[in-house]
Design an enzyme around this catalytic site. Sequence first.
Site, short mmCIF file in Angstrom:
data_model
loop_
_atom_site.label_atom_id
_atom_site.label_comp_id
_atom_site.label_asym_id
_atom_site.label_seq_id
_atom_site.Cartn_x
_atom_site.Cartn_y
_atom_site.Cartn_z
N HIS A 33 5.95 7.54 -6.95
CA HIS A 33 4.53 7.82 -7.18
C HIS A 33 3.95 6.88 -8.23
O HIS A 33 2.79 6.47 -8.14
CB HIS A 33 4.34 9.28 -7.58
CG HIS A 33 4.77 10.21 -6.49
ND1 HIS A 33 4.02 10.43 -5.37
CD2 HIS A 33 5.92 10.92 -6.32
CE1 HIS A 33 4.66 11.27 -4.56
NE2 HIS A 33 5.81 11.57 -5.11
N ASP A 39 -0.40 0.73 -8.06
CA ASP A 39 -0.96 -0.22 -7.10
C ASP A 39 -2.47 0.03 -7.09
O ASP A 39 -2.97 0.90 -6.39
CB ASP A 39 -0.35 0.01 -5.72
CG ASP A 39 -0.89 -0.97 -4.68
OD1 ASP A 39 -1.95 -1.61 -4.93
OD2 ASP A 39 -0.26 -1.11 -3.62
N ARG A 42 -4.62 -0.29 -3.83
CA ARG A 42 -4.53 0.92 -3.02
C ARG A 42 -5.34 2.07 -3.64
O ARG A 42 -6.22 2.64 -3.00
CB ARG A 42 -3.05 1.33 -2.94
CG ARG A 42 -2.79 2.76 -2.51
CD ARG A 42 -1.37 3.16 -2.92
NE ARG A 42 -1.03 4.52 -2.55
CZ ARG A 42 -1.25 5.59 -3.31
NH1 ARG A 42 -1.85 5.45 -4.49
NH2 ARG A 42 -0.88 6.79 -2.91
N GLU A 132 -2.93 8.89 2.67
CA GLU A 132 -2.37 7.55 2.44
C GLU A 132 -1.02 7.58 3.12
O GLU A 132 -0.03 8.01 2.55
CB GLU A 132 -2.27 7.28 0.94
CG GLU A 132 -2.14 5.81 0.63
CD GLU A 132 -0.73 5.29 0.77
OE1 GLU A 132 -0.29 5.05 1.93
OE2 GLU A 132 -0.08 5.12 -0.28
N GLU A 141 8.13 4.43 8.46
CA GLU A 141 8.17 5.80 7.93
C GLU A 141 7.36 6.79 8.75
O GLU A 141 7.50 8.00 8.58
CB GLU A 141 7.68 5.88 6.46
CG GLU A 141 8.69 5.35 5.50
CD GLU A 141 8.34 5.79 4.09
OE1 GLU A 141 9.15 6.47 3.48
OE2 GLU A 141 7.24 5.44 3.61
N HIS A 281 1.82 -3.01 -3.34
CA HIS A 281 3.25 -2.66 -3.29
C HIS A 281 3.81 -2.75 -1.87
O HIS A 281 5.01 -2.69 -1.68
CB HIS A 281 3.48 -1.26 -3.88
CG HIS A 281 3.09 -0.14 -2.97
ND1 HIS A 281 1.79 0.19 -2.70
CD2 HIS A 281 3.85 0.73 -2.23
CE1 HIS A 281 1.76 1.21 -1.87
NE2 HIS A 281 2.98 1.55 -1.57
#
Lengths: 341, 341
Positions: A33, A39, A42, A132, A141, A281
Amino acid sequence: MTEANKNVDVLEKINQMSSADYYFDSYSHFGIHEEMLKDEVRTLAYRRAIINNRKLFEGKVVLDVGCGTGILCMFAAQAGAKMVIGVDNSEMLPIAQKIITANNFDKTITLIKGKMEEVVLPVEKVDIIISEWMGYFMLYEGMLDTVLYARDKYLSPGGVILPDRASLYITAIEDQDYKEEKINYWNNVYGFDMSCIREIALKEPLVDVVQPNMIVTNDCCILTVDIMTITKDELKFRSDFKLKALRDDLIHAFVVYFDIEFSKGDKPVCFSTGPKAKYTHWKQSIMYFEDHIKIQQGETITGTLDCSPFDRNQRDLKIKLDFDFAGELMKSSASLEYHMR
Amino acid sequence: MTEANKNVDVLEKINQMSSADYYFDSYSHFGIHEEMLKDEVRTLAYRRAIINNRKLFEGKVVLDVGCGTGILCMFAAQAGAKMVIGVDNSEMLPIAQKIITANNFDKTITLIKGKMEEVVLPVEKVDIIISEWMGYFMLYEGMLDTVLYARDKYLSPGGVILPDRASLYITAIEDQDYKEEKINYWNNVYGFDMSCIREIALKEPLVDVVQPNMIVTNDCCILTVDIMTITKDELKFRSDFKLKALRDDLIHAFVVYFDIEFSKGDKPVCFSTGPKAKYTHWKQSIMYFEDHIKIQQGETITGTLDCSPFDRNQRDLKIKLDFDFAGELMKSSASLEYHMR
């Protein structure tokens, strides 16, 4: 149990987690996290998309799919949402609950621990879904599946999803030095031939930073996802691409990256994870291949990229890349396979 | 099955492994071996200790505990060992076997896949045990236990172990800037109070690089391991320490690192993973605490460090650190607990 004792228990539970537990629930470690929050490309994009679109959020019911530390929930609450529901299956959720309480959002934000497919929400429909969900190579993922599930089950007619658009791009790069370090290294390791590891390394996209000056060709969009309408099946895709050389050079690798758009609301926001944009990232995904292509300005490489979840583990990606090149100086073609894990 | 087909199978098996498989067997991913091999302080120290001590190895039977890619086995073979046995329980082992074959060491080196405690060796006793067993904080991951098991079961009387000596040190550092970034960051994350994560972060040693100019005190050895004689129980240790300030400064963290010695043979070799030595992939282990100590040159901090495997997962470490400081400018004491995972 008093509220104070409950709080002690939450931290104690995290303190008691072992490295083995983190294997099964990597999002329960604060480090992941920390990387995402820090980041700023983001996090500030999400903040702008939410806070600057107060009109969109005011009085609305919002669902955050995979809420992590709860930061997007808090942005939505700040933007005037009437009710925000955050869902996450990680052990981070009780910590997120402490954060919500510490910031006095208990009345607006409700967090629920569990799988999106299994939890019971306090409402039947929501007006806005935020999430996100992006991994490396955008789709690694597979959390977008979960967002689509939430959309189909919970989004009101006329509701919106933020972000609502994602695009995947391919380009080609000159990368002799780093290919030497990451791939050809295995040919001679302290004098030993470890080239069998080179073969393994070649089949795995390398997540790393590509410098803009390494780019040899234009880029080509290989997938555009309209998150409002796409189906899960369409995430298993096959796309043709054509890359045209911008200069005479060698090509050692294909590179894939993605752009994200929040196009709804008065103030659209977008960000790119491409090599020409600011570091994120997610970096870029570099796919090396055997040998290299010697290309001249204006010549083109044509190819097909095929991407699907890996059979044995749906969060992994299987990527097939076929290319053909017939230039003045050389001809080359290959059928490549990569496994992103 | 032909030899060629067998080789294809080994690579195919690795290619078929998913991210979930890596959770259980992180050493099966080449990336971890790449990091260790490219750590030249580590790998060249082992090479020097083995190759430059040909007299020690000539005609001997050698056991490599946790052989990974097989590089130490090959060094031992180059140094004249008659027979080298490499044991490793990772899926990397069939790859190591390919490497051994590719480098024509099949006659000298035998690799066996399995747990050290369970495998059957082709010999009853060995003359030399080599192993690179060190984890972060030296003892994290607990592979030294396995080396001691191999020693007690297989080492001939008069046999040697490389390395044979390991020492753990503690020192104290000024680290305001990085503490702000890694610990106090959680006090204000995009305007939100996430200080409950700060509490979690404080309890986990941070593996990172300490610059030598950050060191405020001398160092103090808290554990010396004679690998020839130490028992498993002694790895659960409790040590007093005393650190004397070399200058007036603030102290924000304690730092632990280790030195390794190969003292047997004509040409002893040693290397350090301390902040004053060249970078290694072990970096240093930084333990922050609440507030800071304001110390003046010559003043001392006394304390006790207690280290044991974590109950729920023996590869994790539980570290307790008590300290007392009574300086001219301030007094301070604390009982700290860390969990390395």
